[in-house]
Design an enzyme around this catalytic site. Structure first.
Site, short mmCIF file in Angstrom:
data_model
loop_
_atom_site.label_atom_id
_atom_site.label_comp_id
_atom_site.label_asym_id
_atom_site.label_seq_id
_atom_site.Cartn_x
_atom_site.Cartn_y
_atom_site.Cartn_z
N ASN A 1 29.18 57.54 30.67
CA ASN A 1 30.56 57.12 30.87
C ASN A 1 31.30 57.34 29.55
O ASN A 1 31.09 56.59 28.59
CB ASN A 1 30.56 55.64 31.29
CG ASN A 1 31.96 55.12 31.56
OD1 ASN A 1 32.96 55.80 31.31
ND2 ASN A 1 32.04 53.90 32.06
N ARG B 1 30.66 59.39 35.11
CA ARG B 1 31.83 58.73 35.67
C ARG B 1 33.04 59.60 35.37
O ARG B 1 33.27 59.95 34.20
CB ARG B 1 32.01 57.36 35.03
CG ARG B 1 33.28 56.72 35.50
CD ARG B 1 33.56 55.43 34.78
NE ARG B 1 34.75 54.83 35.32
CZ ARG B 1 35.70 54.27 34.58
NH1 ARG B 1 35.58 54.23 33.28
NH2 ARG B 1 36.76 53.75 35.15
N HIS C 1 38.78 52.01 40.31
CA HIS C 1 37.63 51.10 40.39
C HIS C 1 36.81 51.36 41.66
O HIS C 1 36.11 50.46 42.15
CB HIS C 1 38.07 49.62 40.45
CG HIS C 1 38.69 49.08 39.21
ND1 HIS C 1 39.67 48.12 39.23
CD2 HIS C 1 38.46 49.35 37.90
CE1 HIS C 1 40.03 47.82 38.00
NE2 HIS C 1 39.31 48.56 37.16
N LEU D 1 38.23 41.76 39.33
CA LEU D 1 39.11 41.09 38.36
C LEU D 1 38.47 41.16 36.98
O LEU D 1 37.62 40.34 36.63
CB LEU D 1 39.34 39.64 38.78
CG LEU D 1 39.79 39.41 40.24
CD1 LEU D 1 39.91 37.93 40.54
CD2 LEU D 1 41.10 40.13 40.51
N GLU E 1 28.57 49.35 38.01
CA GLU E 1 29.06 50.70 38.27
C GLU E 1 28.03 51.75 37.87
O GLU E 1 27.90 52.78 38.52
CB GLU E 1 30.39 50.91 37.52
CG GLU E 1 31.52 50.15 38.20
CD GLU E 1 32.74 49.94 37.33
OE1 GLU E 1 32.70 49.03 36.47
OE2 GLU E 1 33.72 50.67 37.50
N ARG F 1 48.52 44.88 31.61
CA ARG F 1 49.42 45.65 32.49
C ARG F 1 50.22 44.71 33.37
O ARG F 1 49.70 43.69 33.83
CB ARG F 1 48.60 46.58 33.41
CG ARG F 1 47.81 47.62 32.66
CD ARG F 1 47.15 48.59 33.65
NE ARG F 1 46.16 49.40 32.97
CZ ARG F 1 44.90 49.50 33.35
NH1 ARG F 1 44.46 48.89 34.43
NH2 ARG F 1 44.07 50.27 32.67
#
Ligand code: AMP
Length: 401
Positions: A8, A92, A181, A210, A387, A242
């Site tokens: 990643n 990824r 995601h 989250l 992930e 954000r």
């Protein structure tokens, strides 16, 4: 022993995990951070053995990848004998645009597609591509697979992915909801079904990722049908820094009132807003904001109220989109570890069949399991995301080890 390496790559970091192919147990993992900056650090972990950490001079991503292989195969630090034991590398990749809906074996066509999406993910796709090129060089002949964050959301129907803008313009500029995601939502929705003991095909789930970035996804029959992030990860709930959904007219207003240009607005909305901007404690970390609230900071409490209220609204919207819901799943840094945030999100939803068990919510914190009250019609679950494991699973499935 056959293994799969998951890579990643970010703009200044490379994370890696080596999995044994047979049982997907972690053989080793690590991280090179602050690449090209002062204080570049390499961290290398092996289960049950001491962590190796040192400062290094690593100028770029290629150099970082070149530093990883010797660690894995070295007679003292290694966990495999030679690079031949790495059967495949899973990367990824953040954005596959409209073109990619599945994991893909990397060839010239796939590389071109990743490059075509540079405009859509300028901070992510270029370093992802650099990681791929560096691995091709460092691990010649080993199959490389790209797993796209956007791919799980390729099943979202037009009614959910179209913005109400002139269609020719959207088509020309590829403006639509893509969602992000995806690897996490895919992993936790499958795990939740396993935990409940039913097939994903029978379930309507709402998965709440989250973390520093936040996204909520409606999953029907194992497929994403709507998600809160949009054309970019800026849309949706407020996040660490954000803003999430705002009235787009605020942007023109800021341009006129403050003379802000596109670059300044980008920084304001992506990096200075969300919990950081609202709480005013100088931190975007929910732990710090909760601590400030407990010390009597009213603004910190309001920020957390805005955050949880907006997540609650998405859950309500997705219950409508799905025509009901069987389970709500909480994952990622905040979703897995904050009982307070889960409690506030679920507050007042008993009419919708959502009832949290306050004690289980505390007791199960950080663990895989159910946290609903016995009277709850809807199951509530914590599912720690992984992930890297999902990338390894999808890589293994693609090359059929
Ligand atoms: P992630 O992006 O999934 O790594 O999540 C990172 C975020 O999770 C941090 O910025 C914190 O806001 C949040 N977080 C991590 N641990 C906790 C905790 N114990 N309680 C509340 N928030 C947490």
């Amino acid at each position: 022993m056959e293994t799969i390496l998951v890579v990643n790559t970010g703009s200044s970091s490379v994370k890696f995990t080596l999995f044994f192919s047979a049982d997907l147990q972690v053989a080793a993992s690590g991280l090179v951070e602050r690449i090209g900056l002062e204080g570049t650090r390499l961290i290398y972990r092996r289960p049950g053995r001491e962590t190796i950490q040192h400062l290094a001079v690593i100028a770029d991503i290629g150099n970082a990848i070149a530093n990883i292989l010797p660690l894995l195969t070295d007679s003292r630090t290694g966990v495999i004998q030679s690079r031949e034991e790495i059967r495949a590398i899973g990367h990824r990749v953040v954005h596959g645009g409209e073109f990619i809906t599945q994991p893909a074996l990397i060839d010239d066509r796939i590389k071109k597609i990743i490059q075509t999406c540079y405009d859509l993910a300028p901070l992510h796709n270029p370093p992802n591509m650099e990681g791929i090129m560096a691995c091709e060089k460092g691990f010649p002949g080993i199959p490389q697979v790209a797993i796209f964050d956007t791919a799980f959301h390729a099943t979202i129907p037009p009614q959910a992915y179209l913005y109400a803008l002139p269609l020719p313009l959207c088509k020309e500029l590829k403006i639509r909801k893509y969602g992000f995601h995806g690897t996490s939502h895919c992993y936790v929705s499958r795990k939740a079904a396993e935990c409940i003991g039913r097939s994903p095909s029978e379930l309507r789930l709402i998965t709440c990722h989250l973390g520093n970035g936040c996204s909520i996804t409606a999953v029907s029959g194992g497929r994403s049908v709507d998600t809160s992030m949009g054309f970019t990860p800026l849309e949706g709930t407020p996040m660490g820094t954000r803003c999430g959904d705002i009235d787009p007219a605020i942007i023109f207003y800021l341009m006129r009132q403050r003379g802000l240009d596109a670059e300044q607005l980008d920084i304001l909305l992506n990096w200075e807003s969300g919990l950081l901007g609202l709480a005013g404690t100088g931190s975007s970390d929910v732990r710090d904001i909760i601590t400030a609230m407990q010390a009597g900071n009213q603004q910190a409490e309001t920020a957390l109220r805005v955050f949880t209220y907006r997540i609650k609204k998405y859950i309500g919207a997705y219950i409508s989109a799905l025509g009901g819901v069987d389970a709500v799943v909480f994952t990622a840094g905040i979703g897995e570890n904050s009982p307070l945030i889960r409690e506030w999100i679920c507050e007042g939803l008993s009419e919708l069949g959502i009832r949290l068990d306050i004690h289980r919510n505390q007791a199960m914190n950080g663990c895989l399991g159910e946290i609903q009250d016995t009277k709850s019609r809807v199951r509530l679950l914590i599912v720690p995301t992984n992930e890297e494991a999902e990338i390894a699973i999808q890589t293994r499935n693609l090359i059929r080890i």
